[in-house]
Enzyme design. Structure first.
Site, PDB file in Angstrom:
ATOM      1  N   HIS A   6       1.024  -1.477  -0.048  1.00 36.40           N
ATOM      2  CA  HIS A   6      -0.048  -0.321   0.010  1.00 36.40           C
ATOM      3  C   HIS A   6       0.912   1.095  -0.253  1.00 36.40           C
ATOM      4  CE1 HIS A   6       0.603   0.429   4.367  1.00 36.40           C
ATOM      5  NE2 HIS A   6       0.543  -0.920   4.201  1.00 36.40           N
ATOM      6  N   GLU A  74      -2.472  -6.784   7.487  1.00 37.88           N
ATOM      7  CA  GLU A  74      -1.575  -7.449   8.429  1.00 37.88           C
ATOM      8  C   GLU A  74      -1.097  -7.811   9.919  1.00 37.88           C
ATOM      9  OE1 GLU A  74       1.854  -6.886   8.108  1.00 37.88           O
ATOM     10  OE2 GLU A  74       2.426  -5.424   8.438  1.00 37.88           O
TER      11      GLU A  74
END
Length: 171
Positions: A6, A74
């Site tokens: 990202h 994550e």
């Protein structure tokens, strides 16, 4: 398989974040998203992404249908999520840093657990790809786990290479 991290999140500086759903940096997002898109090979893509905002916004900019999968999230830092690193008890942080692969933040998950779910997700995606090269828009921890496994390295080597914001990696 192409792995994409990202873009730069807002509010991450000095903060422990994994599952914390931080927004993207308004000042950097457009340029980083364009640079990331330009780094991908041309042609049709099938994109898979973590459902976190910082991954979702980038994935949706890549011009192909997106499938969101929670296994691409994550590391779960549990009770540490959102805390400033200096606010985490030193003894707990030291124990985790000494063995980040097997140690578990309070209420969180181990890197081994992250690697297992990421590998299961990647294997399922590759099996369904039918020879096409899927793109996974995800987080540093997931990328590091998938790259170390693909390179035959132990998970403890996950921080031996850089995974910058908006970076593109081939597995």
């Amino acid at each position: 398989m192409i792995l994409v991290r990202h873009t730069t999140p807002a509010g991450a500086e000095g903060r422990c974040y994994g599952r914390l759903d931080l927004p993207v940096s308004e000042s950097r997002f457009e340029a980083e998203a364009a640079q990331t898109a330009a780094a991908l090979p041309p042609g049709p893509k099938r994109i898979y992404a973590s459902p976190s905002l910082r991954c979702r916004l980038l994935a949706e900019r890549l011009g192909a249908p997106v499938t969101f999968d929670e296994r691409l999230l994550e590391l779960d830092f549990g009770a540490w999520e959102g805390l400033r690193w200096e606010a985490i008890p030193r003894d707990q942080l030291a124990a985790w840093c000494e063995d980040f692969v097997e140690a578990r933040p309070p209420g969180g998950e181990t890197f081994v657990e992250l690697a297992a779910r990421a590998e299961a997700c990647a294997a399922e995606i590759e099996a369904a790809a039918g020879g096409a090269e899927p793109v996974l828009v995800t987080h540093s921890g997931v990328i590091r786990a998938l790259l170390t496994r693909a390179r035959g390295l132990p998970l403890a080597a996950a921080f031996d290479f850089e995974v910058a914001y908006g970076s593109v990696h081939r597995r």
